[in-house]
Design a protein around this motif. Structure first.
Motif, PDB file in Angstrom:
ATOM      1  N   VAL A  12       0.841  -1.194   0.000  1.00 24.69           N
ATOM      2  CA  VAL A  12       0.000   0.000   0.000  1.00 24.69           C
ATOM      3  C   VAL A  12       0.880   1.250   0.000  1.00 24.69           C
ATOM      4  O   VAL A  12       1.965   1.261   0.601  1.00 24.69           O
ATOM      5  CB  VAL A  12      -0.957  -0.013   1.218  1.00 24.69           C
ATOM      6  N   GLN A  13       0.399   2.274  -0.655  1.00 26.12           N
ATOM      7  CA  GLN A  13       1.133   3.533  -0.700  1.00 26.12           C
ATOM      8  C   GLN A  13       0.987   4.268   0.632  1.00 26.12           C
ATOM      9  O   GLN A  13      -0.046   4.164   1.307  1.00 26.12           O
ATOM     10  CB  GLN A  13       0.620   4.398  -1.838  1.00 26.12           C
ATOM     11  N   GLY A  16      -2.223   5.500   2.689  1.00 32.37           N
ATOM     12  CA  GLY A  16      -3.345   4.637   2.378  1.00 32.37           C
ATOM     13  C   GLY A  16      -3.819   3.832   3.571  1.00 32.37           C
ATOM     14  O   GLY A  16      -3.366   4.031   4.703  1.00 32.37           O
ATOM     15  N   SER A  17      -4.734   2.905   3.280  1.00 29.16           N
ATOM     16  CA  SER A  17      -5.366   2.110   4.333  1.00 29.16           C
ATOM     17  C   SER A  17      -5.378   0.633   3.960  1.00 29.16           C
ATOM     18  O   SER A  17      -5.360   0.275   2.782  1.00 29.16           O
ATOM     19  CB  SER A  17      -6.812   2.571   4.553  1.00 29.16           C
ATOM     20  N   LEU A  18      -5.421  -0.187   4.989  1.00 28.04           N
ATOM     21  CA  LEU A  18      -5.609  -1.632   4.843  1.00 28.04           C
ATOM     22  C   LEU A  18      -6.441  -2.112   6.018  1.00 28.04           C
ATOM     23  O   LEU A  18      -6.393  -1.512   7.101  1.00 28.04           O
ATOM     24  CB  LEU A  18      -4.274  -2.384   4.851  1.00 28.04           C
ATOM     25  N   THR A  91       5.524  -0.802   8.066  1.00 27.18           N
ATOM     26  CA  THR A  91       5.915  -2.000   7.325  1.00 27.18           C
ATOM     27  C   THR A  91       6.399  -3.075   8.288  1.00 27.18           C
ATOM     28  O   THR A  91       7.322  -2.846   9.076  1.00 27.18           O
ATOM     29  CB  THR A  91       7.018  -1.666   6.317  1.00 27.18           C
ATOM     30  N   ALA A  92       5.764  -4.238   8.222  1.00 23.62           N
ATOM     31  CA  ALA A  92       6.082  -5.324   9.150  1.00 23.62           C
ATOM     32  C   ALA A  92       5.227  -6.536   8.801  1.00 23.62           C
ATOM     33  O   ALA A  92       4.286  -6.440   8.012  1.00 23.62           O
ATOM     34  CB  ALA A  92       5.812  -4.907  10.587  1.00 23.62           C
ATOM     35  N   GLN A 119       2.019 -10.065   5.757  1.00 22.74           N
ATOM     36  CA  GLN A 119       2.974  -8.987   5.460  1.00 22.74           C
ATOM     37  C   GLN A 119       2.236  -7.718   5.049  1.00 22.74           C
ATOM     38  O   GLN A 119       1.342  -7.755   4.191  1.00 22.74           O
ATOM     39  CB  GLN A 119       3.917  -9.414   4.335  1.00 22.74           C
ATOM     40  N   VAL A 120       2.649  -6.615   5.646  1.00 19.48           N
ATOM     41  CA  VAL A 120       2.181  -5.288   5.246  1.00 19.48           C
ATOM     42  C   VAL A 120       3.402  -4.484   4.837  1.00 19.48           C
ATOM     43  O   VAL A 120       4.345  -4.339   5.617  1.00 19.48           O
ATOM     44  CB  VAL A 120       1.432  -4.585   6.393  1.00 19.48           C
ATOM     45  N   THR A 121       3.370  -3.971   3.617  1.00 19.88           N
ATOM     46  CA  THR A 121       4.481  -3.166   3.107  1.00 19.88           C
ATOM     47  C   THR A 121       3.937  -1.826   2.638  1.00 19.88           C
ATOM     48  O   THR A 121       3.045  -1.772   1.791  1.00 19.88           O
ATOM     49  CB  THR A 121       5.193  -3.874   1.949  1.00 19.88           C
TER      50      THR A 121
END
Length: 124
Positions: A12-13, A16-18, A91-92, A119-121
């Motif tokens: 995600v930029q 942004g959101s997740l 990020t993690a 993973q979230v980047t």
């Protein structure tokens, strides 16, 4: 026994959101306190957010307060982590965890059950 499966991670930029989801097996999900933790490369696992079994109590790490929201749907055996205004420091690998006491907890040792992580980047 409870098994946890995380989903919703991705690329995600910044800004942004997740929304992460953690699906739990078992019929007594409402009896478990739930937590989200994360681990960045080269760093120790750290607490992110926690919610009590009933959903009445929630606590957040200072680094995510006001940006992240933890919630749960006991009818669906699922806990969520809504993440807004993401930045590179988020990020993690994010892990879902459960404790049988139904309580909120910021210490990882309290949790007896862990998911495999997602993973979230966050990129600029």
């Amino acid at each position: 026994q409870v098994q946890l499966v995380e989903s919703g991670g991705g690329l995600v930029q910044a800004g942004g959101s997740l929304r992460l989801s953690c699906a739990a097996s078992g019929r007594t999900f409402s009896g478990y306190g739930m937590g989200w933790f994360r681990q960045a490369p080269g760093k120790e696992r750290e607490f992110v957010a926690t919610i009590s079994g009933s959903g009445s109590f929630r606590y957040y790490a200072d680094s995510v307060k006001g940006r992240f929201t933890i919630s749960r749907d006991n009818a669906k055996n699922t806990v969520y982590l809504q993440m807004n205004s993401l930045n590179s420091e988020d990020t993690a690998v994010y892990y879902c965890a459960a404790n049988r006491d139904g309580m909120v907890a910021q210490v990882s040792a309290v949790y007896g059950y862990w998911g495999q992580g997602t993973q979230v980047t966050v990129f600029s």
